[in-house]
Structures are given as C-alpha cells and as structure tokens.
Write a protein that holds these residues in place. Structure first.
Motif, PDB file in Angstrom:
ATOM      1  N   PRO A  60       7.088  10.162   2.557  1.00 52.03           N
ATOM      2  CA  PRO A  60       6.631   8.932   1.900  1.00 52.03           C
ATOM      3  C   PRO A  60       6.224   7.868   2.919  1.00 52.03           C
ATOM      4  N   LEU A  61       5.256   7.076   2.562  1.00 53.02           N
ATOM      5  CA  LEU A  61       4.910   5.899   3.366  1.00 53.02           C
ATOM      6  C   LEU A  61       4.356   4.815   2.451  1.00 53.02           C
ATOM      7  N   VAL A  62       5.115   3.737   2.321  1.00 54.51           N
ATOM      8  CA  VAL A  62       4.637   2.545   1.609  1.00 54.51           C
ATOM      9  C   VAL A  62       4.886   1.340   2.515  1.00 54.51           C
ATOM     10  N   ALA A  63       4.017   0.356   2.426  1.00 56.57           N
ATOM     11  CA  ALA A  63       4.141  -0.797   3.324  1.00 56.57           C
ATOM     12  C   ALA A  63       3.656  -2.062   2.642  1.00 56.57           C
ATOM     13  N   ARG A  64       4.306  -3.170   2.970  1.00 60.32           N
ATOM     14  CA  ARG A  64       3.938  -4.463   2.394  1.00 60.32           C
ATOM     15  C   ARG A  64       3.755  -5.473   3.520  1.00 60.32           C
ATOM     16  N   TRP A  65       2.667  -6.224   3.438  1.00 59.70           N
ATOM     17  CA  TRP A  65       2.429  -7.275   4.430  1.00 59.70           C
ATOM     18  C   TRP A  65       1.612  -8.363   3.732  1.00 59.70           C
ATOM     19  N   ILE A  95       0.831  -1.205   0.000  1.00 60.60           N
ATOM     20  CA  ILE A  95       0.000   0.000   0.000  1.00 60.60           C
ATOM     21  C   ILE A  95       0.866   1.256   0.000  1.00 60.60           C
ATOM     22  N   LEU A  96       0.333   2.294  -0.639  1.00 64.95           N
ATOM     23  CA  LEU A  96       0.989   3.597  -0.662  1.00 64.95           C
ATOM     24  C   LEU A  96       0.037   4.629  -0.059  1.00 64.95           C
ATOM     25  N   PHE A  97       0.548   5.444   0.840  1.00 65.38           N
ATOM     26  CA  PHE A  97      -0.244   6.534   1.430  1.00 65.38           C
ATOM     27  C   PHE A  97       0.198   7.858   0.821  1.00 65.38           C
ATOM     28  N   ARG A  98      -0.771   8.598   0.309  1.00 67.59           N
ATOM     29  CA  ARG A  98      -0.434   9.889  -0.299  1.00 67.59           C
ATOM     30  C   ARG A  98      -0.426  11.038   0.691  1.00 67.59           C
ATOM     31  N   VAL A 148       6.513  -7.624   7.825  1.00 72.02           N
ATOM     32  CA  VAL A 148       5.934  -6.352   7.407  1.00 72.02           C
ATOM     33  C   VAL A 148       7.104  -5.452   7.032  1.00 72.02           C
ATOM     34  N   VAL A 149       7.078  -4.937   5.809  1.00 71.80           N
ATOM     35  CA  VAL A 149       8.126  -4.018   5.373  1.00 71.80           C
ATOM     36  C   VAL A 149       7.503  -2.633   5.220  1.00 71.80           C
ATOM     37  N   MET A 150       8.082  -1.673   5.890  1.00 75.05           N
ATOM     38  CA  MET A 150       7.567  -0.313   5.784  1.00 75.05           C
ATOM     39  C   MET A 150       8.702   0.606   5.354  1.00 75.05           C
ATOM     40  N   TYR A 151       8.419   1.478   4.400  1.00 71.46           N
ATOM     41  CA  TYR A 151       9.428   2.454   3.971  1.00 71.46           C
ATOM     42  C   TYR A 151       8.921   3.864   4.223  1.00 71.46           C
ATOM     43  N   SER A 152       9.757   4.677   4.863  1.00 71.95           N
ATOM     44  CA  SER A 152       9.394   6.075   5.061  1.00 71.95           C
ATOM     45  C   SER A 152      10.674   6.903   5.202  1.00 71.95           C
TER      46      SER A 152
END
Ligand SMILES: [Ca+2]
Length: 496
Positions: free
Chosen positions: A356-361, A67-70, A326-330
């Motif tokens: 930025p905030l993107v996350a994979r689970w 998911i990507l948060f705008r 869970v991988v989160m990038y910010s």
C-alpha cells in the motif's frame, strides 16, 4: 544569479529550518509504516469481502485527503530487506541486506542522516528489524527483532525500556510523546513503525470479540492447486491448509502477558480452540476453518493499526501540524490473505509484490487523487523524502522521487518496468527468484538448478495469476520484450 540578502542570511542562521530564498517552511514528514499489511485489507483500495466487514477509515482518510497509488511494488518482498531499501534508496544487493537475518550496515548513507544535514530532527519509534543499532536518528525507540504484541521492550537510545499494554497502542503513545518533546523550531522526519499486522496475530483485547459472529468471504484462489505454474509454487510451506500451524491459529502467546491480561486473552480463546480440536475437521473444511481463524485475527490486528493511525492524525489536527506535515502510509510489503491458499509473502505474485502507498500533503497533493497506472516502488521513498525536504539526492540512489506524481504529473520518462529480486531460498518453501513487470506482463525466473524455470503472466487476462503463459506462442513477442527488459534492468542495477 541569486542574490542573497543579509536579512535572509540572518533568518537562515537564526531559524535554520527556513530556506534562504523562500517563505515556505520545510514540511515535516511523518512516515507511518506497518508490517505485512496487504492492500486487500485496506478499504481505500476498494470494497471487497474483507474491507466490507473490516474497513480502515483512518488510512482511508489519508487517501481521501491525498493520493493513493495502486501500483506500488517492492524490490524484495520480505521485512528487513524492504526496510533497508527505504533507508538507503538502493536494491538489496547494493545495500547489503538481502535476507532477514542479515545485519544492516549502519555506516551507510541513509535518509535520516541526509535529512539531519538538511536541518531535520529525525526519530524512529517501533519496529526496526535490521539487527544493528539504528544510526542517523536523534531519537530511536525500537522493538528488539520481531518484538511482542503485548508488554514490549523498546530499546530507547541505548537502553531497554519496558512498557505495559498493547504494542500498537504503545508505539503510537511513544510517537506522540516524542512529538511533544521535540524541538519545535525544527522540521521533523518521524518513522512510526508498527509490528502489526505481522504474525502471529494477537489482537488488542478490546478487539477479541469483534468479527466473532461473521463468516469472512474466501478469496477465489483459496484452493489453488498450482497446476498452472512451473513448479516452485507447489513446493511452498506457507499453506493455510497444512503449514499455518496450531500455534499461529490458536494464538501463540508469544507475548508475556500480565496475569490480568492473560485472564482476558486466554479465557477468550481456549474454549473454542478445544471445540475445534474436538471437531477433527479434514480436507477443505479444515482449510476453511483455518482461514476464518487466521483472517479474523489478522483483521483484528489491522483494526488496532487503523485506530492508532486515527489517533496520530487527530494529534496533527489538534496541534496545528496537519497543514505542514506530509503523511505517508505504507507497509514493508503486501501479504497473502488466503489467495493461492497462502499466508505470508516473498513471492513476486501480486498480493505480496504490491504494497500500500497513500500520502497526504495539504496544498501540494490534490485530495482524492488516485494513481492507477504508474509503477512506483519503496525504492522511491528515500528520494521522495529528500526532495520534499529540499535536500540533495545522492547520485547512487536507485529509485526516483515521487514528487511529480504526488502532484499529478507523470514525467514522460517515468519507468515503464520494475525489477524484483528475492534472495532467500527455502524460507516458507519459497525459491529464490527475480523478475520484471511492466504493470501488465510479468516475467519471473527461478534460477536455482533444482528449478531453472520461468513463468510469464498477463494480468489483464489472468488477474489472479493462475496460469503461466511462459513459452506460449501467442505471447511470444511480449515475452521476448520482457526478457530483454529484465536483462536491461539487471545491467542497469548492477546485479551480478
Ligand atoms: Ca513484513
């Protein structure tokens, strides 16, 4: 009433990481974090002049598979304070770290401490920038202060250890080494935090030539004259034209190179530096030259980050960890990439307010999800980590878990506004200010006596925030509503 069987008690005692009542293992949490990485330089956020030339396929992969948060907004757009928020789940005035240069009180309740109690192994590798020694981590390996781009020292569980090479690569190497050596029976909470792409922008030697032959498109507001604002912006000291300085443009050599590295690095840049100085450019031509030099080195540093994110994702794949991590990038906040004529951050204007905030689970977050509308914040990260781990959340944390949003559900009472407060006064000429946004309207107050002024923006009609509408009778109702909202949030968050 839940009946606990002896068998499950046995499993809990023996395996620890497995909750008593469920078959599900607590997921690992890999928090990938950078410094000053603007969404404008991440291709998952959309194609623009920068991302067309310099895409970020590995960060994009996290978004594509998750998911990507705008609308992820920070609470205080500066390095140390953002990090303190992510550890504590509390605004700067509560966690005590208001400005860079403050010292983080490591005796506070923090996420790693709580996750440890919940059975996690906790580790941090890379940039820390909170002055005090990290607490709550089973393993820490951190740069001193800002750290260097080459041959960094990493303060490793109480001892300084020297490394040779490019820091972005080394942080990943050390992250992987820790993953290799960890106790594989327990879930992990791992913060892998890069110095890049923080200034002064020194790329990896393998990226020095990249982008040499292109002209990077300029942002629309590169020549903003601040005439549409209330005053403070015009007193900035973060202009690409006048403040970026030779050292930042010519590469600072803040690193301590080995003779071999120095030969490669210096040999690449010096001739062109001399050509520039000889050209004696003035006015807009000079600004444009500065911008090209700045943005190319910034994007080269980002490329180093993206490649290393790719290495870590590959490591998860190769070691059967991708499914249950869970991988989160910010980033600690966004950045101006020439918008409004600036480099740096701090302001509540979108480019540095947003992060930025993107996350994979896998199995929990639907691939390719995008959240365009909900206001989320770095203050939400701690409660999110705790809920993912199934750990209790302390009542005095001030954010909210993103768990439902990650799964595509927005609770009816999700926040409709977000509070911001920048406490420094004068760093890069930026005035102390605070404000509120509802995602469309933004109210900013500059309370210092020399300004005592406010600004008001409508992001729908003015996405680049070029003209404050404060006091405009057309928006009187919206402004009054946002004034009330600001007061309400200041009371709620106990701002004095
Ligand atoms: Ca930063």
């Amino acid at each position: 009433m839940k009946i606990v069987s002896w068998k499950s008690v046995f499993l809990f005692v023996v395996l620890g990481a497995i909750p008593v009542n469920g078959a599900e293992k607590q997921p690992n949490i890999l928090f990938l974090f950078t410094d000053d990485h603007a969404t404008q330089a991440i291709s998952a956020y959309g194609e623009n002049g920068l991302t067309k030339l310099a895409p970020t396929p590995n960060i994009d992969r996290i978004a594509e598979e998750g998911i990507l948060f705008r609308k992820c907004y920070v609470t205080n757009s500066i390095c140390g304070p953002s990090r303190a928020v992510i550890l504590t789940g509390k605004y700067s005035h509560i966690n005590g770290f208001r400005k860079n240069g403050d010292t983080f009180d490591g005796s506070q309740v923090t996420v790693p401490k709580l996750l440890r109690k919940a059975g996690y192994q906790t580790a941090i590798v890379g940039k820390w920038h909170l002055k005090s020694t990290p607490t709550g981590f089973d393993h820490y390996e951190v740069l001193k202060g800002q750290g260097r781009y080459y041959n960094p020292g990493l303060y490793t569980n109480g001892k300084m250890v020297s490394h040779e090479g490019y820091t972005t690569d080394i942080i990943t190497d050390q992250t992987i080494k820790w993953l290799e050596s960890r106790d594989k029976e327990k879930p992990f909470y791992l913060m892998s935090q890069h110095k890049a792409p923080h200034g002064r922008w020194e790329p990896a030697i393998r990226h020095l030539d990249w982008l040499d032959d292109v002209r990077v498109p300029e942002p629309e507001s590169l020549f903003d004259d601040y005439s549409g604002r209330s005053g403070p912006a015009a007193n900035h000291e973060m202009g690409i034209a006048d403040h970026i300085g030779e050292k930042r443009l010519m590469l600072s050599y803040s690193s301590k190179f080995t003779p071999e590295q120095f030969k490669l690095f210096d040999g690449h840049f010096r001739p062109r530096n001399e050509a520039f100085l000889a050209a004696n450019l003035t006015g807009k031509d000079r600004t444009r030259w500065h911008y090209q030099r700045y943005i190319k080195n910034y994007l080269r540093c980002v490329r180093g980050v993206d490649e290393n994110i790719g290495r870590l994702l590959q490591y998860l794949d190769d070691n059967n960890l991708a499914e249950n991590t869970v991988v989160m990038y910010s980033s600690d906040q966004g950045f101006y990439l020439g918008e409004h004529g600036w480099f740096d951050k701090r302001w509540m204007y979108e480019e540095s307010f947003r992060t930025p905030l993107v996350a994979r689970w896998p199995g929990r977050v639907a691939p390719g999800s995008v959240n365009d509308t909900d206001l989320v914040s770095n203050i939400d990260f701690p409660e999110t980590f705790l809920e993912i781990a199934g750990a209790p959340v302390p009542d005095d944390m001030q954010g909210r878990s993103l768990m439902p949003l990650l799964q595509g559900e927005t609770p009816g009472d999700w926040r409709k506004s977000h509070y911001y407060h920048y406490y420094e006064s004068g760093g890069h000429g930026v005035a102390l200010h605070y404000g509120v946004t509802d995602g469309r309207y933004k109210l900013i107050r500059f309370p210092e006596p020399k300004y005592n002024t406010s600004e008001f923006y409508d992001l729908v009609t003015d996405p680049n925030e070029m003209e404050s509408r404060y006091g405009d009778p057309v928006l009187a109702e919206e402004q009054a509503r946002m004034e009330m909202e600001l007061d309400r949030l200041r009371e709620k968050f106990q701002v004095d």
